[in-house]
Write a protein that holds these residues in place. Structure first.
Motif, PDB file in Angstrom:
ATOM      1  N   UNK A 117      13.230 -19.232   7.087  1.00  0.00           N
ATOM      2  CA  UNK A 117      11.989 -19.231   7.837  1.00  0.00           C
ATOM      3  C   UNK A 117      11.621 -17.812   8.263  1.00  0.00           C
ATOM      4  N   UNK A 118      12.649 -16.976   8.576  1.00  0.00           N
ATOM      5  CA  UNK A 118      12.356 -15.588   8.895  1.00  0.00           C
ATOM      6  C   UNK A 118      11.688 -14.897   7.714  1.00  0.00           C
ATOM      7  N   UNK A 119      12.178 -15.185   6.507  1.00  0.00           N
ATOM      8  CA  UNK A 119      11.568 -14.621   5.309  1.00  0.00           C
ATOM      9  C   UNK A 119      10.147 -15.145   5.147  1.00  0.00           C
ATOM     10  N   UNK A 120       9.936 -16.425   5.445  1.00  0.00           N
ATOM     11  CA  UNK A 120       8.599 -17.010   5.346  1.00  0.00           C
ATOM     12  C   UNK A 120       7.636 -16.299   6.296  1.00  0.00           C
ATOM     13  N   UNK A 121       8.094 -16.014   7.516  1.00  0.00           N
ATOM     14  CA  UNK A 121       7.241 -15.308   8.471  1.00  0.00           C
ATOM     15  C   UNK A 121       6.876 -13.924   7.946  1.00  0.00           C
ATOM     16  N   UNK A 122       7.856 -13.211   7.395  1.00  0.00           N
ATOM     17  CA  UNK A 122       7.603 -11.875   6.854  1.00  0.00           C
ATOM     18  C   UNK A 122       6.656 -11.946   5.656  1.00  0.00           C
ATOM     19  N   UNK A 123       6.818 -12.993   4.847  1.00  0.00           N
ATOM     20  CA  UNK A 123       5.973 -13.174   3.667  1.00  0.00           C
ATOM     21  C   UNK A 123       4.528 -13.396   4.085  1.00  0.00           C
ATOM     22  N   UNK A 124       4.339 -14.233   5.084  1.00  0.00           N
ATOM     23  CA  UNK A 124       2.983 -14.508   5.557  1.00  0.00           C
ATOM     24  C   UNK A 124       2.378 -13.283   6.236  1.00  0.00           C
ATOM     25  N   UNK A 125       3.199 -12.529   6.974  1.00  0.00           N
ATOM     26  CA  UNK A 125       2.686 -11.311   7.590  1.00  0.00           C
ATOM     27  C   UNK A 125       2.285 -10.305   6.517  1.00  0.00           C
ATOM     28  N   UNK A 126       3.082 -10.215   5.442  1.00  0.00           N
ATOM     29  CA  UNK A 126       2.748  -9.295   4.352  1.00  0.00           C
ATOM     30  C   UNK A 126       1.428  -9.688   3.701  1.00  0.00           C
ATOM     31  N   UNK A 127       1.173 -11.004   3.577  1.00  0.00           N
ATOM     32  CA  UNK A 127      -0.100 -11.458   3.014  1.00  0.00           C
ATOM     33  C   UNK A 127      -1.254 -11.005   3.890  1.00  0.00           C
ATOM     34  N   UNK A 128      -1.074 -11.132   5.210  1.00  0.00           N
ATOM     35  CA  UNK A 128      -2.120 -10.687   6.134  1.00  0.00           C
ATOM     36  C   UNK A 128      -2.316  -9.180   6.025  1.00  0.00           C
ATOM     37  N   UNK A 129      -1.207  -8.435   5.958  1.00  0.00           N
ATOM     38  CA  UNK A 129      -1.296  -6.980   5.870  1.00  0.00           C
ATOM     39  C   UNK A 129      -1.972  -6.529   4.575  1.00  0.00           C
ATOM     40  N   UNK A 130      -1.728  -7.259   3.481  1.00  0.00           N
ATOM     41  CA  UNK A 130      -2.297  -6.864   2.185  1.00  0.00           C
ATOM     42  C   UNK A 130      -3.818  -6.926   2.187  1.00  0.00           C
ATOM     43  N   UNK A 131      -4.377  -7.720   3.079  1.00  0.00           N
ATOM     44  CA  UNK A 131      -5.839  -7.862   3.153  1.00  0.00           C
ATOM     45  C   UNK A 131      -6.480  -6.776   4.017  1.00  0.00           C
ATOM     46  N   UNK A 132      -5.648  -5.975   4.682  1.00  0.00           N
ATOM     47  CA  UNK A 132      -6.202  -4.978   5.610  1.00  0.00           C
ATOM     48  C   UNK A 132      -5.737  -3.560   5.277  1.00  0.00           C
ATOM     49  N   UNK A 133      -5.321  -3.331   4.041  1.00  0.00           N
ATOM     50  CA  UNK A 133      -4.911  -1.990   3.629  1.00  0.00           C
ATOM     51  C   UNK A 133      -6.105  -1.036   3.713  1.00  0.00           C
ATOM     52  N   UNK A 134      -5.855   0.180   4.174  1.00  0.00           N
ATOM     53  CA  UNK A 134      -6.949   1.132   4.337  1.00  0.00           C
ATOM     54  C   UNK A 134      -7.498   1.620   3.005  1.00  0.00           C
ATOM     55  N   UNK A 135      -6.668   1.583   1.953  1.00  0.00           N
ATOM     56  CA  UNK A 135      -7.110   1.984   0.624  1.00  0.00           C
ATOM     57  C   UNK A 135      -6.833   0.868  -0.383  1.00  0.00           C
ATOM     58  N   UNK A 136      -7.760   0.677  -1.287  1.00  0.00           N
ATOM     59  CA  UNK A 136      -7.590  -0.359  -2.311  1.00  0.00           C
ATOM     60  C   UNK A 136      -6.569   0.119  -3.345  1.00  0.00           C
ATOM     61  N   UNK A 137      -5.512  -0.671  -3.609  1.00  0.00           N
ATOM     62  CA  UNK A 137      -4.529  -0.276  -4.619  1.00  0.00           C
ATOM     63  C   UNK A 137      -5.152  -0.238  -6.010  1.00  0.00           C
ATOM     64  N   UNK A 138      -4.493   0.476  -6.940  1.00  0.00           N
ATOM     65  CA  UNK A 138      -4.997   0.501  -8.309  1.00  0.00           C
ATOM     66  C   UNK A 138      -4.802  -0.863  -8.961  1.00  0.00           C
ATOM     67  N   UNK A 139      -5.400  -1.057 -10.126  1.00  0.00           N
ATOM     68  CA  UNK A 139      -5.396  -2.372 -10.768  1.00  0.00           C
ATOM     69  C   UNK A 139      -3.993  -2.866 -11.102  1.00  0.00           C
ATOM     70  N   UNK A 140      -3.116  -1.967 -11.567  1.00  0.00           N
ATOM     71  CA  UNK A 140      -1.749  -2.390 -11.899  1.00  0.00           C
ATOM     72  C   UNK A 140      -1.017  -2.895 -10.658  1.00  0.00           C
ATOM     73  N   UNK A 141      -1.218  -2.215  -9.545  1.00  0.00           N
ATOM     74  CA  UNK A 141      -0.574  -2.639  -8.298  1.00  0.00           C
ATOM     75  C   UNK A 141      -1.143  -3.968  -7.818  1.00  0.00           C
ATOM     76  N   UNK A 142      -2.456  -4.140  -7.950  1.00  0.00           N
ATOM     77  CA  UNK A 142      -3.075  -5.418  -7.572  1.00  0.00           C
ATOM     78  C   UNK A 142      -2.523  -6.563  -8.404  1.00  0.00           C
ATOM     79  N   UNK A 143      -2.304  -6.307  -9.695  1.00  0.00           N
ATOM     80  CA  UNK A 143      -1.723  -7.340 -10.555  1.00  0.00           C
ATOM     81  C   UNK A 143      -0.294  -7.658 -10.125  1.00  0.00           C
ATOM     82  N   UNK A 144       0.465  -6.634  -9.748  1.00  0.00           N
ATOM     83  CA  UNK A 144       1.836  -6.854  -9.281  1.00  0.00           C
ATOM     84  C   UNK A 144       1.852  -7.666  -7.998  1.00  0.00           C
ATOM     85  N   UNK A 145       0.939  -7.337  -7.079  1.00  0.00           N
ATOM     86  CA  UNK A 145       0.839  -8.102  -5.834  1.00  0.00           C
ATOM     87  C   UNK A 145       0.527  -9.560  -6.119  1.00  0.00           C
TER      88      UNK A 145
END
Length: 240
Positions: free
Chosen positions: A154-182
């Protein structure tokens, strides 16, 4: 039909190359219905915005049942299926019906509240959390989702969900390869192996690229995919 929170026509602009409702339009209809549900329950943007909170999705699953075409009228329902007792995490089941009453799609979403200033997961004040739980219509199979903080998964689940939230608020848009990896790591971590067949629409170049990236992770355990997703988001945050 109960708990209908959106009703409207299918527009020509929402039709894809195969002459039926495009994928993103289903999600748009569902999002509009959820906003209607929140308004109905007294949680309009005018109420939520001063709290510096906003709803955010972690997962959106679309199950297609019947075709929808241009000039159809659709009705969209919304019901809560799961929720934490404090209202901080929740799940909704939505159903899209055609004008002839046929159920055309089911949409399941998992989400939470995000603190718009701290860019971290947040929660409603206690009085509003109680109102949220009492006013939102619930499905017949509704369950309370009790967090298990002592469980490492569950701790991992919390971190996973927080990472999803953080990915939507990055100050710079990642390049296409990184977006595909995400995308690929998220899908592998939340869903498992990709289906063999990708998008049927030959013009869906982006969809095909995302599917190929996901397929390359076949066999990777979901825990490993989640850990790599979290690490990648943290790396992107540190580089911003």
């Amino acid at each position: 039909m109960e708990n209908v929170f959106f009703e409207g026509p299918v527009l020509w602009s929402q039709i894809d190359a195969n002459m039926h409702l495009r994928h993103s339009a289903y999600a748009d209809f569902a999002a509009q219905a959820r906003l209607g549900l929140l308004e109905h329950a007294g949680f309009s943007m005018q109420v939520i915005s001063p709290l510096k909170l906003g709803p955010i999705l972690f997962r959106e699953e679309l199950i297609y049942l019947r075709e929808i075409v241009v000039n159809d009228q659709v009705r969209v329902t919304a019901e809560m299926t799961r929720c934490r007792p404090d209202g901080s995490r929740w799940s909704f089941r939505q159903e899209i019906y055609r004008q002839d009453g046929v159920k055309a799609a089911i949409i399941n979403v998992d989400g939470a509240w995000i603190d718009l200033e701290k860019r971290k997961l947040g929660s409603l004040p206690e009085n509003l959390a109680k109102a949220f739980l009492s006013r939102i219509p619930k499905s017949t199979d509704f369950v309370f989702d009790e967090p298990k903080k002592t469980d490492s998964s569950m701790n991992l689940e919390d971190k996973f969900q927080q990472a999803q939230a953080d990915s939507k608020t990055l100050s710079e848009r990642p390049d296409n390869d990184t977006l595909l990896s995400l995308y690929a790591l998220f899908k592998q971590g939340s869903t498992g192996d990709a289906p063999e067949e990708g998008p049927s629409n030959p013009f869906d170049i982006v969809g095909k690229a995302k599917h190929e990236a996901w397929k390359k992770l076949k066999g990777m355990p979901s825990r490993e995919a989640r850990e790599k997703y979290i690490a990648l988001v943290e790396k992107l945050k540190s580089e911003a």
